[in-house]
Design an enzyme around this catalytic site. Structure first.
Site, mmCIF file in Angstrom:
data_model
loop_
_atom_site.group_PDB
_atom_site.id
_atom_site.type_symbol
_atom_site.label_atom_id
_atom_site.label_comp_id
_atom_site.label_asym_id
_atom_site.label_seq_id
_atom_site.Cartn_x
_atom_site.Cartn_y
_atom_site.Cartn_z
ATOM 1 C CG MET A 150 9.433 2.976 -7.767
ATOM 2 S SD MET A 150 10.268 4.117 -8.992
ATOM 3 C CE MET A 150 8.961 5.660 -9.148
ATOM 4 C CG HIS A 197 1.197 1.267 -4.156
ATOM 5 N ND1 HIS A 197 1.124 2.705 -3.897
ATOM 6 C CD2 HIS A 197 1.739 0.988 -5.313
ATOM 7 C CE1 HIS A 197 1.988 3.151 -4.687
ATOM 8 N NE2 HIS A 197 2.643 2.431 -5.526
ATOM 9 C CB VAL A 246 -7.375 2.858 -6.111
ATOM 10 C CG1 VAL A 246 -8.147 3.519 -4.920
ATOM 11 C CG2 VAL A 246 -7.496 1.521 -6.320
HETATM 12 O O1 PAF Z 1 5.035 1.882 -11.181
HETATM 13 C C1 PAF Z 1 6.373 1.877 -10.455
HETATM 14 O O2 PAF Z 1 5.935 2.168 -9.286
HETATM 15 C C2 PAF Z 1 7.493 1.736 -11.021
HETATM 16 O O3 PAF Z 1 7.801 2.239 -12.600
HETATM 17 C C3 PAF Z 1 8.000 0.340 -11.082
HETATM 18 C C4 PAF Z 1 7.095 -0.627 -11.909
HETATM 19 C C5 PAF Z 1 7.995 -0.302 -9.690
HETATM 20 C C6 PAF Z 1 9.336 0.022 -11.497
HETATM 21 O O4 PAF Z 1 10.315 0.861 -10.707
#
Ligand code: PAF
Length: 293
Positions: free
Chosen positions: A34, A41, A180
């Site tokens: 998101m 990430h 992390v």
């Molecule tokens: O973990 C997230 O950032 C969200 O829940 C996802 C998996 C992108 C779904 O919107």
């Protein structure tokens, strides 16, 4: 030097890109996000990069998984920083779909897992997991990856997504990557930017609780209620009871009377307007982190 990832803004282009990669014999990895990206990430993208020929990352703030419109409105959006992080982490493609690209007019389907989605986070955030499952299924249908990468920080989400893929026999392999943490142990989260320095320091009692439960487990404590009492004791400085603090079965999320290695200590607590969640797989390494000042 890494090249800037290609940006795709329609589902059709994404599917074509994925099909072309497969036709070249390349395995496509997918990291749904998101946005408001952080080192957690980046670690998902790097692992996806190491294990696959092509890596696509989606950024879509999914309205279906927010039970509070104010929370959706204030969710951090950091497009330029996200683009830099993705380039450095080795992402090939960024999927930036508008809302009606993900959920076209007339979209009606909602997915749910009634026995799992009302527990833990789901008890506090009604409808959250139906929103997550629906968007993940839709994004997997668009991206058609061989593997999709998720962080263990959202442990319950990983349980439901693995169930989704098993139940629907979707072709993607779900890869769950370690949480992390900052040097002091706080689990990285896009929402941490909202923590005041004082709340951030108080929030460290979550990771202390997880370290304490792991130490007790290593010393031989197996009683679920005793481990839960320990979690709650470590969270007491927060001044309000946690939303939950419990050791659960990693498949069905039921509380464990007798804990075993691989069970998961999960907790969620409020800090001011924010909620922090964290978890630890019993028997896995955690810490050491700097002690309380
Ligand atoms: O973990 C997230 O950032 C969200 O829940 C996802 C998996 C992108 C779904 O919107």
């Amino acid at each position: 030097m890494s090249a800037a990832p290609r940006v795709i803004r329609t589902p059709a282009e994404m599917t074509v890109w994925s099909e072309a990669a497969r036709a070249r014999g390349e395995r496509v990895a997918f990291v749904p996000t998101m946005g408001a990206l952080h080192a957690g990430h980046a670690a998902l993208v790097r692992r996806a990069r190491a294990e696959n020929a092509s890596v696509a990352v989606s950024i879509f703030v999914n309205p279906l998984q927010f039970d509070d419109p104010a929370d959706l409105a204030r969710y951090p959006r950091t497009e330029e920083a996200d683009a830099r992080l993705l380039e450095q982490a080795g992402c090939d493609l960024v999927l930036l779909l508008p809302r009606d690209g993900v959920f076209p007019p007339g979209f009606q389907t909602r997915l749910d897992q009634p026995a799992l989605s009302g527990l833990l986070e789901g008890a506090v955030r009604p409808g959250h997991f139906a929103g997550v499952l629906t968007v993940v299924a839709r994004l997997l249908a668009i991206a058609q990856p061989a593997a999709a990468y998720f962080g263990r920080k959202d442990f319950q989400q990983t349980v439901l997504v693995r169930r989704l893929v098993a139940d629907l026999e979707l072709p993607a392999r779900i890869v769950v990557c370690d949480t992390v943490r900052d040097a002091d142990g706080l689990a990285l989260s896009s929402r941490n930017v909202f923590l005041s320095p004082a709340d951030r320091a108080r929030g460290l009692c979550l990771v202390r609780a997880l370290c304490a439960v792991e130490s007790a487990f290593e010393r031989g404590e197996r009683k679920g209620p005793a481990l839960e009492a320990l979690l709650r004791r470590e969270l007491a400085p927060l001044g309000a009871p946690p939303d939950y603090a419990v050791v659960v079965d990693p498949e069905d999320l039921s509380p464990r009377a007798v804990a075993r290695a691989g069970d998961v200590a999960v907790l969620a607590a409020r800090l001011g307007k924010l909620r922090l969640i964290d978890n630890h797989v019993l028997g896995a390494k955690i810490g050491p982190f700097p002690q309380r000042p």
